[in-house]
Design a protein around this motif. Sequence first.
Motif, PDB file in Angstrom:
ATOM      1  N   ASP A  42      70.272 -19.880   7.394  1.00  0.00           N
ATOM      2  CA  ASP A  42      71.577 -19.337   7.631  1.00  0.00           C
ATOM      3  C   ASP A  42      72.656 -19.727   6.471  1.00  0.00           C
ATOM      4  OD1 ASP A  42      73.815 -18.575   9.592  1.00  0.00           O
ATOM      5  OD2 ASP A  42      74.593 -20.620   9.584  1.00  0.00           O
ATOM      6  N   GLN A  43      72.458 -20.756   5.551  1.00  0.00           N
ATOM      7  CA  GLN A  43      73.006 -20.987   4.421  1.00  0.00           C
ATOM      8  C   GLN A  43      72.807 -19.788   3.327  1.00  0.00           C
ATOM      9  OE1 GLN A  43      71.560 -25.013   3.540  1.00  0.00           O
ATOM     10  NE2 GLN A  43      72.968 -26.024   4.838  1.00  0.00           N
ATOM     11  N   GLU A  46      74.678 -16.808   4.406  1.00  0.00           N
ATOM     12  CA  GLU A  46      76.040 -16.917   3.758  1.00  0.00           C
ATOM     13  C   GLU A  46      76.185 -16.848   2.430  1.00  0.00           C
ATOM     14  OE1 GLU A  46      78.564 -17.131   5.606  1.00  0.00           O
ATOM     15  OE2 GLU A  46      77.611 -16.874   7.382  1.00  0.00           O
ATOM     16  N   ARG A  49      76.091 -12.988   1.603  1.00  0.00           N
ATOM     17  CA  ARG A  49      76.919 -12.413   2.008  1.00  0.00           C
ATOM     18  C   ARG A  49      78.172 -12.586   1.063  1.00  0.00           C
ATOM     19  NH1 ARG A  49      75.443 -12.900   7.578  1.00  0.00           N
ATOM     20  NH2 ARG A  49      76.189 -15.088   7.983  1.00  0.00           N
ATOM     21  N   SER A  50      78.317 -13.633   0.464  1.00  0.00           N
ATOM     22  CA  SER A  50      79.430 -13.916  -0.589  1.00  0.00           C
ATOM     23  C   SER A  50      78.773 -13.077  -1.636  1.00  0.00           C
ATOM     24  CB  SER A  50      79.391 -15.287  -1.116  1.00  0.00           C
ATOM     25  OG  SER A  50      79.742 -16.245   0.284  1.00  0.00           O
TER      26      SER A  50
END
Length: 68
Positions: A42-43, A46, A49-50
């Motif tokens: 999940d990290q 994220e 995505r950034s």
Amino acid sequence: MADTIAETVDLLYTINQEHLTPDQQIALGSALAALAQAERLDQISERLRSIHQVLNTLVMRVPVDGGR
């Protein structure tokens, strides 16, 4: 996904390990390892995505013909 992970963490840590059989302890250990992996994924997601947002912003700033 974060809510699901948080709920799972809460559930796993409420288990009284003193009353588990050895097989149940192994299963709990496996569940905790899988949870740690899911948190890490999940990290990573994220972070990707950034990076994707930054790249899209840069692409939008570049003129279509490549000139300045």
